[in-house]
Design a protein around this motif. Sequence first.
Motif, PDB file in Angstrom:
ATOM      1  N   GLY A  33       0.814  -1.211   0.000  1.00 34.43           N
ATOM      2  CA  GLY A  33       0.000   0.000   0.000  1.00 34.43           C
ATOM      3  C   GLY A  33       0.846   1.260   0.000  1.00 34.43           C
ATOM      4  N   ARG A  34       0.587   2.123  -0.977  1.00 32.14           N
ATOM      5  CA  ARG A  34       1.322   3.384  -1.116  1.00 32.14           C
ATOM      6  C   ARG A  34       0.331   4.505  -1.391  1.00 32.14           C
ATOM      7  N   ILE A  35       0.733   5.735  -1.038  1.00 33.67           N
ATOM      8  CA  ILE A  35      -0.124   6.891  -1.275  1.00 33.67           C
ATOM      9  C   ILE A  35       0.656   8.010  -1.967  1.00 33.67           C
ATOM     10  N   GLY A  36      -0.092   8.876  -2.659  1.00 26.13           N
ATOM     11  CA  GLY A  36       0.480  10.057  -3.280  1.00 26.13           C
ATOM     12  C   GLY A  36      -0.440  11.255  -3.092  1.00 26.13           C
ATOM     13  N   VAL A  37       0.152  12.420  -2.806  1.00 27.72           N
ATOM     14  CA  VAL A  37      -0.595  13.668  -2.652  1.00 27.72           C
ATOM     15  C   VAL A  37       0.119  14.740  -3.452  1.00 27.72           C
ATOM     16  N   PHE A  38      -0.647  15.461  -4.247  1.00 29.77           N
ATOM     17  CA  PHE A  38      -0.098  16.559  -5.053  1.00 29.77           C
ATOM     18  C   PHE A  38      -0.988  17.790  -4.882  1.00 29.77           C
ATOM     19  N   ALA A  39      -0.377  18.899  -4.524  1.00 31.98           N
ATOM     20  CA  ALA A  39      -1.089  20.182  -4.492  1.00 31.98           C
ATOM     21  C   ALA A  39      -0.306  21.141  -5.387  1.00 31.98           C
ATOM     22  N   LYS A  51       1.265  24.415  -7.188  1.00 28.71           N
ATOM     23  CA  LYS A  51       1.828  25.633  -6.605  1.00 28.71           C
ATOM     24  C   LYS A  51       0.746  26.699  -6.455  1.00 28.71           C
ATOM     25  N   GLN A  52       0.696  27.287  -5.284  1.00 25.15           N
ATOM     26  CA  GLN A  52      -0.221  28.381  -4.995  1.00 25.15           C
ATOM     27  C   GLN A  52       0.539  29.700  -5.107  1.00 25.15           C
ATOM     28  N   ASP A  53      -0.174  30.802  -5.177  1.00 19.05           N
ATOM     29  CA  ASP A  53       0.466  32.113  -5.328  1.00 19.05           C
ATOM     30  C   ASP A  53       1.515  32.406  -4.260  1.00 19.05           C
ATOM     31  N   ASN A  54       1.239  32.004  -3.030  1.00 17.92           N
ATOM     32  CA  ASN A  54       2.168  32.311  -1.945  1.00 17.92           C
ATOM     33  C   ASN A  54       3.121  31.158  -1.606  1.00 17.92           C
ATOM     34  N   TRP A  55       3.130  30.123  -2.425  1.00 18.53           N
ATOM     35  CA  TRP A  55       4.036  28.997  -2.213  1.00 18.53           C
ATOM     36  C   TRP A  55       5.243  29.126  -3.128  1.00 18.53           C
ATOM     37  N   LYS A  56       6.377  28.651  -2.666  1.00 13.44           N
ATOM     38  CA  LYS A  56       7.575  28.641  -3.511  1.00 13.44           C
ATOM     39  C   LYS A  56       7.538  27.499  -4.511  1.00 13.44           C
ATOM     40  N   LYS A  57       6.867  26.406  -4.155  1.00 12.33           N
ATOM     41  CA  LYS A  57       6.786  25.252  -5.057  1.00 12.33           C
ATOM     42  C   LYS A  57       5.552  24.431  -4.742  1.00 12.33           C
ATOM     43  N   ALA A  58       5.247  23.484  -5.597  1.00 11.30           N
ATOM     44  CA  ALA A  58       4.107  22.588  -5.398  1.00 11.30           C
ATOM     45  C   ALA A  58       4.401  21.614  -4.262  1.00 11.30           C
ATOM     46  N   LEU A  59       3.346  21.046  -3.706  1.00 19.22           N
ATOM     47  CA  LEU A  59       3.478  20.020  -2.686  1.00 19.22           C
ATOM     48  C   LEU A  59       3.424  18.658  -3.359  1.00 19.22           C
ATOM     49  N   LEU A  60       4.445  17.866  -3.139  1.00 19.50           N
ATOM     50  CA  LEU A  60       4.498  16.484  -3.620  1.00 19.50           C
ATOM     51  C   LEU A  60       4.802  15.603  -2.418  1.00 19.50           C
ATOM     52  N   TYR A  61       3.951  14.629  -2.155  1.00 17.88           N
ATOM     53  CA  TYR A  61       4.152  13.751  -1.008  1.00 17.88           C
ATOM     54  C   TYR A  61       3.810  12.328  -1.416  1.00 17.88           C
ATOM     55  N   SER A  62       4.658  11.408  -1.022  1.00 19.58           N
ATOM     56  CA  SER A  62       4.362   9.996  -1.254  1.00 19.58           C
ATOM     57  C   SER A  62       4.799   9.207  -0.035  1.00 19.58           C
ATOM     58  N   GLY A  63       4.140   8.096   0.188  1.00 21.74           N
ATOM     59  CA  GLY A  63       4.487   7.301   1.347  1.00 21.74           C
ATOM     60  C   GLY A  63       4.075   5.851   1.200  1.00 21.74           C
ATOM     61  N   TYR A  64       4.796   5.025   1.907  1.00 19.71           N
ATOM     62  CA  TYR A  64       4.570   3.579   1.959  1.00 19.71           C
ATOM     63  C   TYR A  64       3.816   3.274   3.247  1.00 19.71           C
ATOM     64  N   ILE A  65       2.618   2.719   3.133  1.00 21.49           N
ATOM     65  CA  ILE A  65       1.810   2.395   4.309  1.00 21.49           C
ATOM     66  C   ILE A  65       2.218   1.052   4.896  1.00 21.49           C
ATOM     67  N   SER A 106       1.208   8.740 -10.144  1.00 22.07           N
ATOM     68  CA  SER A 106       2.633   8.428 -10.269  1.00 22.07           C
ATOM     69  C   SER A 106       3.320   8.421  -8.902  1.00 22.07           C
ATOM     70  N   LEU A 107       2.977   9.381  -8.052  1.00 25.16           N
ATOM     71  CA  LEU A 107       3.556   9.418  -6.708  1.00 25.16           C
ATOM     72  C   LEU A 107       3.202   8.158  -5.921  1.00 25.16           C
ATOM     73  N   SER A 108       1.960   7.699  -6.055  1.00 26.61           N
ATOM     74  CA  SER A 108       1.533   6.525  -5.289  1.00 26.61           C
ATOM     75  C   SER A 108       2.149   5.233  -5.809  1.00 26.61           C
ATOM     76  N   LYS A 109       2.452   5.183  -7.071  1.00 31.06           N
ATOM     77  CA  LYS A 109       2.998   3.945  -7.644  1.00 31.06           C
ATOM     78  C   LYS A 109       4.525   3.882  -7.598  1.00 31.06           C
ATOM     79  N   ASN A 110       5.162   5.023  -7.489  1.00 25.47           N
ATOM     80  CA  ASN A 110       6.619   5.046  -7.588  1.00 25.47           C
ATOM     81  C   ASN A 110       7.334   5.354  -6.290  1.00 25.47           C
ATOM     82  N   THR A 111       6.607   5.419  -5.183  1.00 22.90           N
ATOM     83  CA  THR A 111       7.262   5.674  -3.905  1.00 22.90           C
ATOM     84  C   THR A 111       8.033   4.430  -3.462  1.00 22.90           C
ATOM     85  N   SER A 112       9.052   4.651  -2.707  1.00 21.30           N
ATOM     86  CA  SER A 112       9.878   3.564  -2.205  1.00 21.30           C
ATOM     87  C   SER A 112       9.094   2.716  -1.210  1.00 21.30           C
TER      88      SER A 112
END
Length: 161
Positions: A22-28, A30-44, A129-135
Amino acid sequence: MSDLTIEAYIDGSCWPNPNGVGRIGVFAPKQDNWKKALLYSGYIGKGWGLSNNVVEYAAAIAALQLLSKYKNIKIHSDSKMLVLQMSGSRGYSDGMYIPFMNMLKQKVKSFELIKFIWIPRKVNVIADSLSKNTSTDYCEDEILKDLRQVWKNGLNCSVDC
């Protein structure tokens, strides 16, 4: 908490389904006040009690934890079940995802506006892609620690847990 409405894209992957890795991926984006987009992946985890439905809910929980300083969030998911259940348009019966659904319902209460939006899988390519390619290396952060605990506690859980 910020009044800005944040859009997040989530996905979960369990292979084989059920009882796989089981793996997860989260992508947000880039917002106006953010320096970059949020990319998060994890192995459950791996094994009994994990399914595509479980990790879809786990990804939604992770998104809300990652974006907890915002009041208004739109969650985009390619899981019709999750979107319909969280929008109140579909009931539920029994399943390994129930403890995660209950946890997500609790998390939603701390936001002013949460909207769950269904999107086709082909539109959800970054979170997918984040959910399938996380370690599958076991790393410990607070989000994954909480999700693993729900999984372990839920192995003997009924609908009313």
